[in-house]
Design a protein around this motif. Structure first.
Motif, PDB file in Angstrom:
ATOM      1  N   CYS A 147      52.022  38.094  29.979  1.00 37.33           N
ATOM      2  CA  CYS A 147      50.794  38.924  29.957  1.00 37.33           C
ATOM      3  C   CYS A 147      50.189  38.949  31.363  1.00 37.33           C
ATOM      4  O   CYS A 147      49.799  40.008  31.869  1.00 37.33           O
ATOM      5  CB  CYS A 147      49.739  38.333  29.030  1.00 37.33           C
ATOM      6  N   TYR A 148      50.117  37.753  31.971  1.00 40.63           N
ATOM      7  CA  TYR A 148      49.486  37.638  33.295  1.00 40.63           C
ATOM      8  C   TYR A 148      50.288  38.412  34.343  1.00 40.63           C
ATOM      9  O   TYR A 148      49.721  38.959  35.291  1.00 40.63           O
ATOM     10  CB  TYR A 148      49.400  36.159  33.658  1.00 40.63           C
ATOM     11  N   ASP A 149      51.614  38.461  34.159  1.00 44.25           N
ATOM     12  CA  ASP A 149      52.473  39.191  35.114  1.00 44.25           C
ATOM     13  C   ASP A 149      52.106  40.671  35.187  1.00 44.25           C
ATOM     14  O   ASP A 149      52.427  41.346  36.162  1.00 44.25           O
ATOM     15  CB  ASP A 149      53.947  39.069  34.715  1.00 44.25           C
ATOM     16  N   ARG A 150      51.456  41.185  34.147  1.00 44.35           N
ATOM     17  CA  ARG A 150      51.054  42.600  34.186  1.00 44.35           C
ATOM     18  C   ARG A 150      50.119  42.870  35.364  1.00 44.35           C
ATOM     19  O   ARG A 150      49.998  43.994  35.816  1.00 44.35           O
ATOM     20  CB  ARG A 150      50.361  42.986  32.885  1.00 44.35           C
ATOM     21  N   PHE A 151      49.400  41.830  35.819  1.00 44.11           N
ATOM     22  CA  PHE A 151      48.478  41.984  36.946  1.00 44.11           C
ATOM     23  C   PHE A 151      49.050  41.347  38.221  1.00 44.11           C
ATOM     24  O   PHE A 151      48.326  41.123  39.184  1.00 44.11           O
ATOM     25  CB  PHE A 151      47.118  41.344  36.625  1.00 44.11           C
ATOM     26  N   ALA A 152      50.360  41.015  38.185  1.00 40.59           N
ATOM     27  CA  ALA A 152      50.955  40.293  39.326  1.00 40.59           C
ATOM     28  C   ALA A 152      50.877  41.117  40.605  1.00 40.59           C
ATOM     29  O   ALA A 152      50.594  40.584  41.681  1.00 40.59           O
ATOM     30  CB  ALA A 152      52.398  39.913  39.013  1.00 40.59           C
ATOM     31  N   ASP A 153      51.110  42.431  40.513  1.00 42.04           N
ATOM     32  CA  ASP A 153      51.080  43.260  41.730  1.00 42.04           C
ATOM     33  C   ASP A 153      49.699  43.204  42.371  1.00 42.04           C
ATOM     34  O   ASP A 153      49.579  43.146  43.599  1.00 42.04           O
ATOM     35  CB  ASP A 153      51.435  44.714  41.403  1.00 42.04           C
ATOM     36  N   LEU A 154      48.654  43.250  41.545  1.00 40.81           N
ATOM     37  CA  LEU A 154      47.293  43.204  42.094  1.00 40.81           C
ATOM     38  C   LEU A 154      47.078  41.896  42.848  1.00 40.81           C
ATOM     39  O   LEU A 154      46.406  41.861  43.875  1.00 40.81           O
ATOM     40  CB  LEU A 154      46.253  43.294  40.966  1.00 40.81           C
ATOM     41  N   ARG A 155      47.670  40.815  42.331  1.00 41.85           N
ATOM     42  CA  ARG A 155      47.476  39.499  42.962  1.00 41.85           C
ATOM     43  C   ARG A 155      48.512  39.253  44.057  1.00 41.85           C
ATOM     44  O   ARG A 155      48.593  38.160  44.593  1.00 41.85           O
ATOM     45  CB  ARG A 155      47.563  38.394  41.905  1.00 41.85           C
TER      46      ARG A 155
END
Ligand SMILES: Cc1cc2nc3c(=O)[nH]c(=O)nc-3n(C[C@H](O)[C@H](O)[C@H](O)COP(=O)(O)OP(=O)(O)OC[C@H]3O[C@@H](n4cnc5c(N)ncnc54)[C@H](O)[C@@H]3O)c2cc1C
Length: 462
Positions: free
Chosen positions: A105-113
């Motif tokens: 789930c968290y990987d969905r925002f990995a690019d942002l981070r």
């Protein structure tokens, strides 16, 4: 007369100070102690997307990840990458499959981070990274990364930029009263360390007193600020830290972290309700003992007894939610509804969200000074989470979080995880960590039953 007086020079007050001075306002920032010396000084020092909040508040996690992407673009030197391992043991309540579903789930925002996403490490690779880790029952670990900040340097940087734009900072000035006339505050009365009072006149006042925000609002005759203060205690160990941070459970089952710093590391924070005034915050022997015992379960050879403790209070706005699911979003309260036309209170928020919070506060201050407000921050990125963020709907955010987690858990149960996300992927993503000889040798013990090289990822859902 000044445009603005800000009460409280934590990260929130310092960020509002910088934003308003740069917008051309004449501004004075007052703190009863040292700027950044209260809650802000005892945070875990992370700019993070809130892995902990993801299962119930995806909108806030998304907002924080979005802010990290903006900050990485605007000030690339400010943040340092910090890799964490989440070791999974046979006796743990959360198995490899569930933790990995959360990571997906968290990987969905990995690019942002700006993160490569999670990796699933074997027990032997986990031990290579943290040789002192408890080996008995270790199945493997999951890695993810966040961003670390020098909190003190960040606050001082904001103050310096605000001063350079003409703002004034006064430390050791405690606001003890407000002078009001005809539904408007005319001045904040502040007491210096020597006991002498002085009045600070302004057209608008911002209450950024963190855990004391409720008390400061009461000084102005307002009952609109309601906080759920949550205690956060860290154990500080004066020992060279492991190369990776760690996430692991306390004996109660609640997960805490180990955060590497220069020449030391922090373990915690706890999360318990605070009864009474923020001034009565004191660490109890049982809190310290709990953290020492928790550290002993994951790094048994470390000198837990040598650690000191530091404590702070999370200034969370009151909400109808169980304590473990309180949103870390922020609120800006305009007291004009109570007949106080020129006071705003800022409550909640995170270190990570200090900039958007300050921009929103400035947008609420400017119309009170009859100046045009800047356009609101665009909530970009598309997708459901960003739309939810715009609505501030807590229940919709909780529902989306649950749906995302259920989807990833189901997908995990039916498909084999990708080999690219294993030891080899980790080695390629973090060559320095995976290749360098470890600084942290810790105690070397032979543990019966430990099988080096066991692959935790062979079958998901352990
Ligand atoms: C243990 C812990 C760990 C955390 N870790 C993280 C993390 O890793 N990442 C993250 O993003 N967030 C983290 N947070 C959350 C976040 O850091 C805090 O919510 C935030 O720093 C609070 O900042 P603040 O400016 O609101 O409060 P504070 O830093 O407490 O600032 C308020 C200021 O107001 C002053 N003040 C109070 N009353 C008066 C008065 N009457 N007159 C003048 N001045 C007054 C105080 O002296 C103080 O300096 C953590 C919180 C805690 C408690």
């Amino acid at each position: 007369m000044r445009d603005l007086v800000i009460v409280g020079a934590g990260i929130t007050g310092a960020a509002v100070f910088r934003a308003s001075a740069r917008a051309g306002l004449s501004v004075c920032l007052l703190d009863r102690g040292r700027a950044g010396g209260a809650t802000t000084a005892v945070t875990s020092g992370l700019f993070h997307g809130g892995l902990r909040y993801l299962p119930y508040d995806v909108a806030t996690s998304y907002a924080m990840c979005l802010e990290i992407s903006r900050l990485l673009a605007a000030s690339p030197g400010l943040l340092k990458r910090q890799v964490f391992l989440w070791p999974v043991y046979r006796h743990h309540r959360l198995g490899m499959g569930l933790v990995e579903s959360l990571m997906e789930c968290y990987d969905r925002f990995a690019d942002l981070r700006s993160s490569p996403g999670h990796f699933r490490l074997s027990a032997s690779r986990t031990i290579d990274c943290v040789p002192a880790i408890e080996r008995s029952g270790l199945i493997g670990s999951l890695s993810f990364d966040e961003w670390r900040v020098d909190v003190c340097g960040l606050v001082q940087g904001l103050l310096a930029q605000g001063r350079a734009a003409g703002g004034e900072v006064l430390e050791g000035r405690r606001v003890v009263a407000f002078v009001a006339r005809d539904g408007r505050i005319m001045a904040a009365r502040a007491r210096g360390l020597e006991g002498r009072d002085a009045e600070f006149h302004a057209r608008v006042f911002v209450n950024a007193a963190g855990p004391w925000a409720e008390e400061v609002a009461v000084l102005a005759g307002s009952k609109a600020v309601k906080l759920s203060l949550r205690r956060g205690v860290h154990l500080v160990i004066p020992h060279e830290p492991p190369r990776c941070g760690l996430i692991f459970p306390e004996p109660s089952g609640r997960y805490i972290g180990l955060y590497p710093r220069e020449g030391e590391f922090w373990v915690g924070p706890t999360d318990d309700p605070q009864e009474g005034s923020p001034d009565q915050l004191a660490v109890t022997p049982s809190e310290a003992q709990r953290l020492r015992r928790s550290l002993g379960t994951i790094l048994p050879g470390y000198p837990a007894a040598s650690g000191r403790t530091v404590a702070g209070l999370r200034p969370i706005f009151r909400q109808f939610m169980v304590p473990g699911m309180l949103s870390r979003d922020y609120r800006i309260i305009d007291h004009s509804r109570e007949g106080i036309g020129n006071l705003l209170s800022a409550v909640g928020g995170k270190l990570t969200s200090h900039r958007p919070m300050a921009e929103d506060i400035l947008a609420a201050v400017l119309p009170k000074l009859e100046k045009p407000a800047p356009p609101p921050l665009a909530v970009s990125g598309g997708g459901l989470a960003s739309r939810l963020l715009a609505t501030h709907n807590r229940f919709a955010s909780a529902a989306l979080s649950a749906a995302m987690l259920a989807y990833h858990a189901m997908r995990h149960a039916v498909s084999r995880p990708s080999a690219l996300r294993g030891d080899e992927g980790f080695r390629q993503a973090y060559p320095d960590l995976a290749e360098a000889p470890s600084l942290d040798q810790g105690p070397h013990r032979e543990v019966p039953g430990f099988e080096p090289g066991a692959d935790p990822g062979a079958k998901p859902g352990a």
